[in-house]
Motif scaffolding. Structure first.
Motif, short mmCIF file in Angstrom:
data_model
loop_
_atom_site.label_atom_id
_atom_site.label_comp_id
_atom_site.label_asym_id
_atom_site.label_seq_id
_atom_site.Cartn_x
_atom_site.Cartn_y
_atom_site.Cartn_z
N TRP A 1 -5.49 2.94 -5.45
CA TRP A 1 -5.67 4.05 -4.53
C TRP A 1 -5.92 5.35 -5.30
O TRP A 1 -5.27 5.61 -6.32
CB TRP A 1 -4.43 4.23 -3.65
N ARG B 1 -9.40 3.21 -1.57
CA ARG B 1 -9.05 2.13 -2.48
C ARG B 1 -10.22 1.96 -3.45
O ARG B 1 -11.37 1.86 -3.04
CB ARG B 1 -8.80 0.83 -1.73
N ASP C 1 0.83 -1.21 0.00
CA ASP C 1 0.00 0.00 0.00
C ASP C 1 0.87 1.26 0.00
O ASP C 1 0.59 2.21 -0.72
CB ASP C 1 -0.94 0.01 1.20
#
Length: 151
Positions: A130, A125, A6
């Motif tokens: 993202w 998300r 992430d």
């Protein structure tokens, strides 16, 4: 998804945004890879939402002949749901004035307007990855003169 993945994906998003701004890569839909449709922004240009926020970004860099945005120290915190995150980073934003601005200001005018700032964002998300849903840009310091803004 791992926290490391992430962080990588969000940091890459920041780089894509800054590269698009500096390259003036504003083809239709350019911002779809960076922002949610309902993005809200607060910047030195003003507050905006959705498509207006995208136009604000385009107008802001268009006030200069060239720009270079550099991001550092990207900090990411993914929410417990794994679907939302916050990210912040330091930015060095170098702006080179248009020749017309320099002529208007006269001989010896500084061609640079430089800003050190901080970006604070909220992200979601999406199926495409993202995307920034909220972005606040705060200038911490500046050197040089801001652009000449005509109505």
């Amino acid at each position: 998804m791992t926290a490391q993945r992430d962080h990588h994906d969000i940091s890459t998003l920041v780089s894509r945004l800054f590269r698009a701004l500096d390259a003036r890569a504003f083809a239709d839909g350019w911002a779809d890879g960076c922002f949610t449709d309902d993005v809200r922004t607060t910047t030195p240009v003003g507050d905006a939402e959705g498509a207006d926020a995208v136009r604000h970004a385009e107008v802001a860099v268009g006030r200069f002949a060239r720009t270079q945005h550099i991001a550092s120290d990207v900090l990411v915190d993914v929410g417990g749901d794994g679907e939302s995150a916050t990210a912040s980073w330091n930015a060095l934003m170098v702006h080179i004035h248009h020749d017309s601005t320099l002529r208007e200001r006269g001989e010896g005018a500084n061609p640079l307007f430089t800003v050190g700032g901080v970006y604070e964002t909220e992200l979601r998300r999406t199926p495409g990855g993202w995307r920034i849903s909220r972005m606040d840009v705060r200038a911490v310091w500046t050197t040089g003169e801001p652009p000449v803004v005509t109505a």
